[in-house]
Design a protein around this motif. Structure first.
Motif, PDB file in Angstrom:
ATOM      1  N   GLU A   1     -11.773  12.052   4.001  1.00  0.00           N
ATOM      2  CA  GLU A   1     -12.967  11.225   3.791  1.00  0.00           C
ATOM      3  C   GLU A   1     -13.771  11.080   5.072  1.00  0.00           C
ATOM      4  N   LEU A   2     -13.094  11.083   6.232  1.00  0.00           N
ATOM      5  CA  LEU A   2     -13.813  10.967   7.503  1.00  0.00           C
ATOM      6  C   LEU A   2     -14.766  12.142   7.713  1.00  0.00           C
ATOM      7  N   ILE A   3     -14.327  13.353   7.413  1.00  0.00           N
ATOM      8  CA  ILE A   3     -15.149  14.520   7.736  1.00  0.00           C
ATOM      9  C   ILE A   3     -16.066  14.939   6.590  1.00  0.00           C
ATOM     10  N   THR A   4     -15.791  14.461   5.357  1.00  0.00           N
ATOM     11  CA  THR A   4     -16.653  14.836   4.224  1.00  0.00           C
ATOM     12  C   THR A   4     -17.485  13.678   3.697  1.00  0.00           C
ATOM     13  N   GLY A   5     -17.078  12.447   4.002  1.00  0.00           N
ATOM     14  CA  GLY A   5     -17.794  11.284   3.496  1.00  0.00           C
ATOM     15  C   GLY A   5     -17.323  10.815   2.149  1.00  0.00           C
ATOM     16  N   LYS A   6     -16.331  11.473   1.558  1.00  0.00           N
ATOM     17  CA  LYS A   6     -15.819  11.062   0.250  1.00  0.00           C
ATOM     18  C   LYS A   6     -14.333  11.385   0.172  1.00  0.00           C
ATOM     19  N   PRO A   7     -13.569  10.636  -0.629  1.00  0.00           N
ATOM     20  CA  PRO A   7     -12.139  10.929  -0.789  1.00  0.00           C
ATOM     21  C   PRO A   7     -11.933  12.277  -1.472  1.00  0.00           C
ATOM     22  N   PRO A   8     -10.734  12.842  -1.382  1.00  0.00           N
ATOM     23  CA  PRO A   8     -10.486  14.144  -2.030  1.00  0.00           C
ATOM     24  C   PRO A   8     -10.593  14.092  -3.542  1.00  0.00           C
ATOM     25  N   PHE A   9     -10.287  12.929  -4.136  1.00  0.00           N
ATOM     26  CA  PHE A   9     -10.368  12.807  -5.586  1.00  0.00           C
ATOM     27  C   PHE A   9     -11.094  11.517  -5.942  1.00  0.00           C
ATOM     28  N   THR A  10     -11.970  11.576  -6.925  1.00  0.00           N
ATOM     29  CA  THR A  10     -12.652  10.399  -7.459  1.00  0.00           C
ATOM     30  C   THR A  10     -12.607  10.477  -8.974  1.00  0.00           C
ATOM     31  N   GLY A  11     -12.762   9.334  -9.619  1.00  0.00           N
ATOM     32  CA  GLY A  11     -12.735   9.303 -11.079  1.00  0.00           C
ATOM     33  C   GLY A  11     -13.223   7.973 -11.594  1.00  0.00           C
TER      34      GLY A  11
ATOM     35  N   PRO B   1      -8.565   4.259 -11.896  1.00  0.00           N
ATOM     36  CA  PRO B   1      -7.439   4.616 -11.022  1.00  0.00           C
ATOM     37  C   PRO B   1      -6.468   5.592 -11.673  1.00  0.00           C
ATOM     38  N   VAL B   2      -6.298   5.490 -12.996  1.00  0.00           N
ATOM     39  CA  VAL B   2      -5.359   6.390 -13.678  1.00  0.00           C
ATOM     40  C   VAL B   2      -5.838   7.833 -13.585  1.00  0.00           C
ATOM     41  N   SER B   3      -7.145   8.051 -13.802  1.00  0.00           N
ATOM     42  CA  SER B   3      -7.665   9.416 -13.728  1.00  0.00           C
ATOM     43  C   SER B   3      -7.543   9.984 -12.325  1.00  0.00           C
ATOM     44  N   VAL B   4      -7.741   9.145 -11.308  1.00  0.00           N
ATOM     45  CA  VAL B   4      -7.593   9.606  -9.922  1.00  0.00           C
ATOM     46  C   VAL B   4      -6.132   9.955  -9.647  1.00  0.00           C
ATOM     47  N   ALA B   5      -5.214   9.114 -10.123  1.00  0.00           N
ATOM     48  CA  ALA B   5      -3.795   9.388  -9.914  1.00  0.00           C
ATOM     49  C   ALA B   5      -3.385  10.708 -10.560  1.00  0.00           C
ATOM     50  N   TYR B   6      -3.907  11.000 -11.755  1.00  0.00           N
ATOM     51  CA  TYR B   6      -3.610  12.274 -12.403  1.00  0.00           C
ATOM     52  C   TYR B   6      -4.070  13.448 -11.539  1.00  0.00           C
ATOM     53  N   GLN B   7      -5.224  13.303 -10.901  1.00  0.00           N
ATOM     54  CA  GLN B   7      -5.727  14.390 -10.059  1.00  0.00           C
ATOM     55  C   GLN B   7      -4.828  14.603  -8.846  1.00  0.00           C
ATOM     56  N   HIS B   8      -4.323  13.513  -8.260  1.00  0.00           N
ATOM     57  CA  HIS B   8      -3.409  13.665  -7.134  1.00  0.00           C
ATOM     58  C   HIS B   8      -2.167  14.461  -7.542  1.00  0.00           C
ATOM     59  N   VAL B   9      -1.740  14.279  -8.776  1.00  0.00           N
ATOM     60  CA  VAL B   9      -0.514  14.939  -9.232  1.00  0.00           C
ATOM     61  C   VAL B   9      -0.760  16.401  -9.582  1.00  0.00           C
ATOM     62  N   GLY B  10      -1.884  16.701 -10.232  1.00  0.00           N
ATOM     63  CA  GLY B  10      -2.029  18.028 -10.813  1.00  0.00           C
ATOM     64  C   GLY B  10      -3.184  18.870 -10.353  1.00  0.00           C
ATOM     65  N   GLU B  11      -4.054  18.414  -9.462  1.00  0.00           N
ATOM     66  CA  GLU B  11      -5.217  19.199  -9.081  1.00  0.00           C
ATOM     67  C   GLU B  11      -5.263  19.413  -7.573  1.00  0.00           C
ATOM     68  N   ILE B  12      -5.894  20.512  -7.186  1.00  0.00           N
ATOM     69  CA  ILE B  12      -6.052  20.858  -5.775  1.00  0.00           C
ATOM     70  C   ILE B  12      -7.451  20.440  -5.343  1.00  0.00           C
ATOM     71  N   PRO B  13      -7.585  19.655  -4.277  1.00  0.00           N
ATOM     72  CA  PRO B  13      -8.930  19.231  -3.865  1.00  0.00           C
ATOM     73  C   PRO B  13      -9.700  20.394  -3.262  1.00  0.00           C
ATOM     74  N   PRO B  14     -11.036  20.377  -3.372  1.00  0.00           N
ATOM     75  CA  PRO B  14     -11.813  21.439  -2.720  1.00  0.00           C
ATOM     76  C   PRO B  14     -11.680  21.354  -1.206  1.00  0.00           C
ATOM     77  N   ALA B  15     -11.809  22.488  -0.543  1.00  0.00           N
ATOM     78  CA  ALA B  15     -11.710  22.518   0.914  1.00  0.00           C
ATOM     79  C   ALA B  15     -12.831  21.690   1.527  1.00  0.00           C
ATOM     80  N   PRO B  16     -12.583  20.994   2.644  1.00  0.00           N
ATOM     81  CA  PRO B  16     -13.639  20.164   3.260  1.00  0.00           C
ATOM     82  C   PRO B  16     -14.904  20.944   3.565  1.00  0.00           C
ATOM     83  N   SER B  17     -14.784  22.200   3.984  1.00  0.00           N
ATOM     84  CA  SER B  17     -15.973  22.987   4.304  1.00  0.00           C
ATOM     85  C   SER B  17     -16.790  23.320   3.071  1.00  0.00           C
TER      86      SER B  17
END
Length: 634
Positions: free
Chosen positions: A217-227, A230-246
């Motif tokens: 979040e420091l280098i992109t301005g946003k967390p790796p997962f949003t939704g 909270p349940v939808s965000v937690a699902y993303q932490h478990v099963g999805e790959i965040p996009p690269a910061p660049s």
């Protein structure tokens, strides 16, 4: 002390005869933080007091005490220090004892405020991450897992120092350190580690994952997962790959991408194994040194059979051959024995070599199979195409593909009612196993047809028909009608048979059962009768001749009821028809001689009382009756 705002009831101005409360400087989920003056050491401190409305909750009280105990055991420049702790006694206003702790007073901004207000460069982001990681290394060394590393819990002082705070949900590293306690989820969903989201045991590597989310979040301005929740965000932490910061922010150097990818690995063993290692990788990337993860290679050990071997090469102490005083070249008599011994050793070497080869092959197979199984377990699955299937069949197909199913309904112009219209994610999309897929079931076309047979129905029947068609009744108006009974439907707005959206309002037009009497004055008899007896009027005409000199003969000059009055179909309308007044015939005036002769004759033949007056007919005709013959009398 200067005058400050009033304190809550039950909170004394002076605590422990040492800390003088000055003002409220912050509020949290369970406690308020006040600025106070320590009269013993003459310094400003922050006093954190549990709020009265939460003091009755034992779980909150235990969490507050655990924070004080956890931080008191830590002493590090990057951790907000705790100086003192205790409990305020109960008072008349506050019946519960209020725990408090006295902490280091830090002036500055939370990292959350810094992110929202400023654009952060890579150098500052790495410096902040280094401070957080050093604080985590210290807490982990003392077996304390923070479990809630996020920007709101990191202070950047006015001098630029980084301070980690709020150990309210920290736990000692043991088997009880799970995501939930007493059915209450702890931590913040956007910075959850996958094991926290799954409710598993956590360790120091969970904090490292959260630190990775913070750096992201420091280098992109946003967390790796949003939704949306909270349940939808937690699902993303478990099963999805965040996009690269660049990829999220093009200003970010791609050199940070592999570092972030490693720290946000789903499996704990794949992450950095210490916060310091993560910070070191970030600093190397900042200095232009790319991060390369060394592939793990299994160690191969060789067991020596005989002879001298270098123990540094084999890892084992080598066995030495027995010493002899004779040189082997001159031991001719022992040659057969030596040959036999070498042959037996050679056979043993071959056997052990075969066993080693088989063991290595078997171990390699097991390792490769384990890697393949793990890859298959993590491999995403394509969402199957369920369009036009029934809800049960579509749900079963999705569950067979390892997905969780959430059903929602929508209108569809090309899919029949109660059939699957689409999924989200769409069919063919590669999604992690056990992810939730939304199944949309068609409710048919959104267009609804206003029934044509509503006309000439009662209001109640029309309302039921509209409701069954998926429409609502709007306003109700009334119009005159000669053919439709009172309160029955004449028409609708929009018109009968037209198409509208489902749920739209349809206005009803009902019959009053009355008609307006048309104006038939100055019409002919035939035209007046047609106008009154027309199908949309339905009245009856009665013509009455009225003698008058004011209108021409045959003129219709009056009607009852009057024009525009309301009447019930079938009522009689009386119409006055002008006829001329009949003329009266005048009586002729007699001449003087006739009058005299007649008078004398009358006087001779009749008495005055016997004089007869002419009949009405004679008067109108002007003729008198013939005179009597002479000699005749009564």
């Amino acid at each position: 002390m200067s005058e400050v705002e009033a304190l809550p009831p039950g909170l004394p101005r002076m605590i422990n005869d040492r800390y003088e409360i000055e003002s409220l400087i912050g509020r949290g989920g369970m406690a308020d933080v006040y600025l106070a003056l320590d009269h013993v050491l003459s310094r400003k401190v922050a006093v954190k007091v549990l709020r009265p409305d939460t003091a009755t909750n034992p779980m909150v009280v235990n969490r507050f005490r655990r924070e004080a105990k956890a931080v008191a055991a830590l002493s590090h420049p990057n951790i907000v220090a705790v100086y003192d702790t205790g409990e305020l006694p109960a008072t008349e206003q506050q019946h519960e004892r209020l725990p408090f702790m006295v902490m280091e007073y830090v002036t500055g901004k939370t990292l959350k405020q810094v992110i929202s207000q400023d654009t952060i460069d890579a150098e500052f982001a790495v410096r902040v991450a280094r401070g957080v990681c050093e604080a985590l290394d210290h807490s982990h060394a003392n077996n304390v897992v923070h479990r809630d590393v996020k920007p709101a819990n990191v202070m950047v002082t006015d001098a630029g120092h980084v301070k980690l705070m709020d150990f309210g949900i920290a736990r000692a590293l043991d088997n009880s350190a799970t995501m939930t306690q007493t059915a209450a989820v702890v931590g913040t969903a956007q910075y959850f580690s996958p094991e926290q989201a799954r409710g598993e045991q956590v360790d120091f590597r969970s904090d490292i994952y959260s630190a990775g989310c913070l750096f992201y979040e420091l280098i992109t301005g946003k967390p790796p997962f949003t939704g949306d929740s909270p349940v939808s965000v937690a699902y993303q932490h478990v099963g999805e790959i965040p996009p690269a910061p660049s990829e999220v922010t093009h200003d970010v150097d791609p050199i940070f991408d592999p570092v972030v990818a490693k720290v946000l690995s789903k499996e704990r063993d794949d992450r950095f194994q210490s916060a310091g290692a993560f910070a070191a990788a970030l600093e190397d990337a900042l200095n232009g040194v790319e991060f390369h993860e060394d592939p793990a290679s299994p160690s191969t050990y060789t067991l020596p059979i005989y002879g001298n071997h270098d123990s540094t090469e084999t890892g084992f102490a080598a066995q030495s051959a027995p010493l002899t005083s004779e040189h082997p070249v001159f031991a001719a008599n022992d040659a057969p024995v030596e040959t036999t011994r070498h042959r037996s050793n050679r056979g043993l070497i071959v056997l052990l070599s075969l066993i080693a080869v088989v063991a290595v092959a078997l171990a390699s197979f097991l390792v490769i199979r384990s890697i393949q199984a793990d890859a298959e377990k993590r491999a995403p699955v394509a969402v199957p195409d369920v369009k036009n299937l029934s809800e049960d069949d579509a749900s079963s197909l999705l569950r067979d593909a390892t997905f969780n199913v959430r059903v929602e309904r929508e209108f569809s112009e090309d899919v029949d009612e109660n059939k699957a219209s689409r999924t989200d994610p769409s069919s063919g999309t590669q999604v992690a196993k056990d992810s939730t897929v939304t199944l949309y079931i068609s409710e048919g076309s959104e267009q609804r047809v206003i029934p044509k047979d509503l006309a000439n129905q009662s209001e109640a029947a029309a309302r039921d028909a509209l409701r069954q068609a998926g429409l609502e009744v709007g306003t109700v108006t009334r119009e005159d009608s000669a053919t439709i009974p009172t309160d029955w439907v004449i028409g609708t707005s929009p018109e009968l048979g037209s198409k509208v959206k489902a749920g739209s309002e349809v206005d009803l037009i009902l019959s009053t059962g009355k008609v307006k009497v048309p104006d038939v004055s100055d019409m002919s008899r035939e035209d007046a009768q047609k106008a009154l007896e027309a199908e949309d009027v339905g009245l009856k005409a009665q013509f009455v001749d009225v003698e008058t000199d004011e209108y021409e003969e045959g003129t219709l000059f009056a009607q009852s009821p009057n024009a525009s009055a309301e009447a019930t179909p079938g009522d009689l309308v009386k119409i006055s028809v002008a006829v001329p007044v009949p003329d009266e015939t005048p009586t002729p005036t007699p001449t003087p001689s006739e009058s005299e002769s007649d008078s004398s004759e009358d006087s001779d033949s009749q008495s005055p009382s016997e004089t007869t007056s002419p009949s009405p007919s004679q008067s109108r005709s002007g003729k008198l009756p013939p005179p009597a013959n002479p000699g005749e009398g009564n």
